[in-house]
Design an enzyme around this catalytic site. Structure first.
Site, PDB file in Angstrom:
ATOM      1  N   ASP A 109     -12.910   9.514   9.759  1.00 42.57           N
ATOM      2  CA  ASP A 109     -11.784   9.981   9.380  1.00 42.57           C
ATOM      3  C   ASP A 109     -12.355  11.334   8.423  1.00 42.57           C
ATOM      4  O   ASP A 109     -13.052  11.116   7.629  1.00 42.57           O
ATOM      5  CB  ASP A 109     -11.197   9.026   8.330  1.00 42.57           C
ATOM      6  CG  ASP A 109      -9.925   9.851   7.478  1.00 42.57           C
ATOM      7  OD1 ASP A 109      -9.630  10.882   7.760  1.00 42.57           O
ATOM      8  OD2 ASP A 109      -9.340   9.220   6.697  1.00 42.57           O
ATOM      9  N   ARG A 130     -17.467   8.531  -1.029  1.00 40.19           N
ATOM     10  CA  ARG A 130     -17.051   9.977  -0.850  1.00 40.19           C
ATOM     11  C   ARG A 130     -17.476  10.563  -1.868  1.00 40.19           C
ATOM     12  O   ARG A 130     -17.358  10.687  -3.179  1.00 40.19           O
ATOM     13  CB  ARG A 130     -15.603   9.844  -1.057  1.00 40.19           C
ATOM     14  CG  ARG A 130     -14.813   9.205  -0.011  1.00 40.19           C
ATOM     15  CD  ARG A 130     -13.087   9.051  -0.222  1.00 40.19           C
ATOM     16  NE  ARG A 130     -12.678   8.252   0.944  1.00 40.19           N
ATOM     17  CZ  ARG A 130     -11.221   8.089   1.276  1.00 40.19           C
ATOM     18  NH1 ARG A 130     -10.423   8.582  -0.022  1.00 40.19           N
ATOM     19  NH2 ARG A 130     -10.872   7.547   2.009  1.00 40.19           N
ATOM     20  N   GLN A 171     -10.835  -0.413  -0.106  1.00 40.13           N
ATOM     21  CA  GLN A 171      -9.556  -0.797   0.157  1.00 40.13           C
ATOM     22  C   GLN A 171      -9.392  -1.694   1.458  1.00 40.13           C
ATOM     23  O   GLN A 171     -10.261  -1.987   2.115  1.00 40.13           O
ATOM     24  CB  GLN A 171      -8.983   0.475   0.595  1.00 40.13           C
ATOM     25  CG  GLN A 171      -9.383   1.263   1.900  1.00 40.13           C
ATOM     26  CD  GLN A 171      -8.699   2.581   1.944  1.00 40.13           C
ATOM     27  OE1 GLN A 171      -8.433   3.305   1.149  1.00 40.13           O
ATOM     28  NE2 GLN A 171      -8.552   2.898   3.377  1.00 40.13           N
ATOM     29  N   ASP A 220       2.707   8.563   1.457  1.00 37.62           N
ATOM     30  CA  ASP A 220       1.950   7.725   0.265  1.00 37.62           C
ATOM     31  C   ASP A 220       3.010   6.803  -0.488  1.00 37.62           C
ATOM     32  O   ASP A 220       4.089   7.282  -0.936  1.00 37.62           O
ATOM     33  CB  ASP A 220       1.279   8.689  -0.555  1.00 37.62           C
ATOM     34  CG  ASP A 220       0.247   9.428   0.085  1.00 37.62           C
ATOM     35  OD1 ASP A 220      -0.304   9.086   1.239  1.00 37.62           O
ATOM     36  OD2 ASP A 220      -0.289  10.561  -0.358  1.00 37.62           O
ATOM     37  N   GLU A 259      -1.469   6.807  -6.717  1.00 35.72           N
ATOM     38  CA  GLU A 259      -1.213   6.629  -5.521  1.00 35.72           C
ATOM     39  C   GLU A 259      -2.099   5.181  -4.968  1.00 35.72           C
ATOM     40  O   GLU A 259      -3.191   4.803  -5.367  1.00 35.72           O
ATOM     41  CB  GLU A 259      -2.104   7.650  -4.493  1.00 35.72           C
ATOM     42  CG  GLU A 259      -1.958   7.152  -3.136  1.00 35.72           C
ATOM     43  CD  GLU A 259      -2.881   8.196  -2.220  1.00 35.72           C
ATOM     44  OE1 GLU A 259      -3.458   7.790  -1.171  1.00 35.72           O
ATOM     45  OE2 GLU A 259      -2.855   9.559  -2.615  1.00 35.72           O
ATOM     46  N   SER A 285      -1.949   5.069   1.367  1.00 37.84           N
ATOM     47  CA  SER A 285      -1.746   6.039   2.248  1.00 37.84           C
ATOM     48  C   SER A 285      -1.671   5.488   3.684  1.00 37.84           C
ATOM     49  O   SER A 285      -2.395   4.468   4.112  1.00 37.84           O
ATOM     50  CB  SER A 285      -2.670   6.991   2.281  1.00 37.84           C
ATOM     51  OG  SER A 285      -2.495   8.296   3.464  1.00 37.84           O
TER      52      SER A 285
END
Length: 335
Positions: free
Chosen positions: A56, A110, A125, A236, A249, A252
């Protein structure tokens, strides 16, 4: 270093009690998610081959962590940013039928994430994906799935309250639906993040829909990769978070692109060269199932349900020493 310190902050649980609560939330939530949505737990990769096109690319600017493997010369490996595309391949390979799906524990790095109360360079997640029929690719299916996830989160609130009554956060009774264009029309002079904060403060919990395409202002509400979510059928899940006075958040998600949406979105994003990658060729040839899926932040959910002011209180990650010192001075212990 951008940090927010709530006044008179009290985590209410000790570090060891917090660790126990984290395990309880994670174990219980994934069981409920699997049972309520007919999802089967499977194993997933930490990294994929760059040439597969399976990683992604998020908003398109984040750099994946890359490395080589001595046993596979000439190939570059990438630590996943998410498993959005990999899951769809897995559903095909494992023979899942419409109404069936999978979930997995997804761990990612990330490296370009800005470190603050909500963001870490480590992502954990529950990635989930479910096969649907082509005729189910519509707004009604999306909203019904969102309500189902919201219901599971609300159920977890009651479970946490029963076990840790002094620590549980009270969540709103319902979730409000609004599109990114409706939100821009409502607050035309605000930034996207300011709009999210305003709408979440008003309703408590919001599903913000249709993220990725350009709005009337000429800019998208937020970046979305063009090759997994259908920008007209995604969104979201956001909660108002009082401690930080902002939208939080939690998920998503969206109905994934079909052949037509993929073609259109690759063109809009200037990424038509991806059509030659293995995953994209399969999708354009109609070889992959139609699906809906998303990610639900594990640490974010623990942060929400335990009402914590920093994601580092519920996740072991890397933080600047100065951040650790200042947080400790304000009663925030980073794992």
């Amino acid at each position: 270093m951008k940090l927010v310190f709530p006044e008179n902050y009290d985590p209410r649980l000790s570090v060891r009690e917090t660790q126990e609560a984290i395990k309880y939330i994670r174990d219980t939530f994934q069981k409920e998610l699997g049972k309520e949505m007919n999802l089967e737990r499977i194993s997933a990769p930490l990294f994929v081959e760059k040439s597969s096109g399976l990683n992604d690319n998020l908003s398109g600017t984040e750099r994946p962590v890359q490395f080589d493997v001595s046993g596979i010369p000439g190939e570059t490996m990438e630590v996943v940013h998410s498993l959005a595309k990999w899951k769809r391949m897995a559903l095909k390979e494992y023979g899942f039928a419409p109404g069936e799906g999978l979930y997995t524990n997804m761990n990612a790095i990330r490296r370009d994430e800005e470190l603050d109360n909500l963001h870490s360079c480590y992502v954990d997640q529950w990635d989930w994906e479910q096969v649907i029929r082509k005729e189910d690719r519509n707004l009604e299916t999306l909203k019904e799935t969102v309500r189902q996830i919201f219901k599971i989160i609300k159920h977890m609130q009651h479970e946490v309250w029963y076990k840790y009554p002094e620590a549980a956060k009270h969540l709103p009774k319902d979730i409000h639906f609004i599109t990114s264009q409706e939100l821009e029309d409502r607050y035309p002079d605000k930034t996207p993040k300011e709009r999210e904060n305003l709408i979440c403060r008003e309703y408590g919990c919001v599903f913000l829909m249709q993220i990725g395409d350009k709005l009337k202002s000429g800019e998208p509400h937020d970046g979305r990769a063009p090759d997994y979510d259908d920008w007209q059928l995604n969104g979201d899940i956001l909660f108002w978070f009082e401690h930080l006075q902002c939208a939080l958040e939690i998920s998503s998600m969206g109905i994934r692109v079909d052949e037509k949406a993929l073609e259109e979105q690759l063109k809009k994003a200037g990424c038509e060269d991806r059509r030659s990658l293995p995953y994209h060729r399969m999708l354009l040839n109609g070889e992959l199932p139609y699906t809906i899926g998303g990610g639900i932040g594990q640490s974010r959910l623990c942060m929400l349900l335990l009402d914590r002011a920093h994601v580092g209180e519920v996740q072991a990650s890397i933080w600047p020493e100065e951040m650790r010192r200042v947080c400790r001075e304000h009663g925030i212990f980073l794992l």
